[in-house]
Design an enzyme around this catalytic site. Structure first.
Site, PDB file in Angstrom:
ATOM      1  N   HIS A  68       0.903  -1.372  -0.345  1.00 26.21           N
ATOM      2  CA  HIS A  68      -0.191  -0.277  -0.047  1.00 26.21           C
ATOM      3  C   HIS A  68       0.787   1.105  -0.424  1.00 26.21           C
ATOM      4  O   HIS A  68       1.993   0.991   0.390  1.00 26.21           O
ATOM      5  CB  HIS A  68      -0.605   0.162   0.996  1.00 26.21           C
ATOM      6  CG  HIS A  68      -0.090   0.603   2.091  1.00 26.21           C
ATOM      7  ND1 HIS A  68       0.393  -0.670   3.591  1.00 26.21           N
ATOM      8  CD2 HIS A  68       0.258   1.067   2.756  1.00 26.21           C
ATOM      9  CE1 HIS A  68       1.163  -0.368   4.248  1.00 26.21           C
ATOM     10  NE2 HIS A  68       1.408   0.368   4.165  1.00 26.21           N
ATOM     11  N   HIS A 118       5.478   6.788  -1.153  1.00 25.38           N
ATOM     12  CA  HIS A 118       6.662   5.428  -1.418  1.00 25.38           C
ATOM     13  C   HIS A 118       5.297   4.779  -1.073  1.00 25.38           C
ATOM     14  O   HIS A 118       4.950   4.452  -0.326  1.00 25.38           O
ATOM     15  CB  HIS A 118       7.596   5.520  -0.782  1.00 25.38           C
ATOM     16  CG  HIS A 118       7.298   5.201   1.250  1.00 25.38           C
ATOM     17  ND1 HIS A 118       6.135   6.484   1.901  1.00 25.38           N
ATOM     18  CD2 HIS A 118       7.474   4.403   1.245  1.00 25.38           C
ATOM     19  CE1 HIS A 118       6.151   6.149   3.019  1.00 25.38           C
ATOM     20  NE2 HIS A 118       6.680   5.318   2.886  1.00 25.38           N
TER      21      HIS A 118
END
Ligand code: ATP
Ligand code: MG
Length: 169
Positions: free
Chosen positions: A35, A114
């Site tokens: 995720h 990220h």
């Protein structure tokens, strides 16, 4: 409940390969748990209020590309190895929207797009793997939704339970 808001991303062959290759260095993220965090909320009591307040977000769908790697706090002394996400602007806009609707919970880190793939206990030098993957494209994906998750921390790794998924327009 420990909660966070994130974009769930699929594990394709190239991501699984990168995770598997770096696995011996630390604790890797399970494919189903991949995720991109939009906001970490931490321990919240009024989950229902947060769940509702995210309902009004009317942001548009957008495409992202995952390319290259990086490490926090830095490449030479890394604790977290991640894949970078581009372009920053639609991700930042969505993260800002989530932040503004959950104002009562302060942001403890500025948003940084990220995808974490590995965490290590002691700091590690990730320079080599980062330079090796400088031009590696890991995923190209249309972002059509984001999710409010509960995170249950276990010694065997976190369990993320979906509270609600919000579709983008
Ligand atoms: P573990 O803590 O067992 O390594 P995890 O970090 O995946 O697992 P959480 O700590 O619940 O699980 O974090 C959920 C998400 O929020 C992760 O993407 C994590 O990187 C991010 N996160 C956690 N703490 C913070 C924080 N203080 N600030 C910003 N993001 C955070
Ligand atoms: Mg954590």
């Amino acid at each position: 409940m420990r909660c966070f808001v994130a974009i769930s991303l699929p594990a394709n062959e190239i991501l699984v390969k990168a995770i598997t290759e770096n696995k011996p260095m630390g604790r890797s993220v399970e494919g189903k748990n991949l995720h991109l965090t939009l906001k970490f909320l931490g321990e919240i009591h009024s989950v229902e209020k947060i769940r509702k307040s995210l309902e009004g977000i009317g942001s548009k769908r957008f495409s992202i590309i995952l390319k290259g790697m990086g490490a926090f706090p830095n490449a030479q002394h890394g604790r977290v190895l991640f894949v970078k996400a581009y372009p920053e602007s639609p991700l930042k806009e969505l993260a800002d929207e989530v932040d503004s609707r959950t104002r009562e919970i302060p942001l403890d880190h500025p948003f940084s797009p990220h995808l974490t793939i590995l965490r290590v206990k002691d700091k590690r030098d990730f320079s080599e793997v980062i330079s090796k993957n400088e031009n590696t494209v890991f995923l190209e994906q249309e972002v059509t939704s984001f999710t409010l998750y509960e995170s249950v921390l276990k010694p065997t790794g976190p369990i993320y339970n979906e509270i609600q998924t919000y579709q983008l327009m």
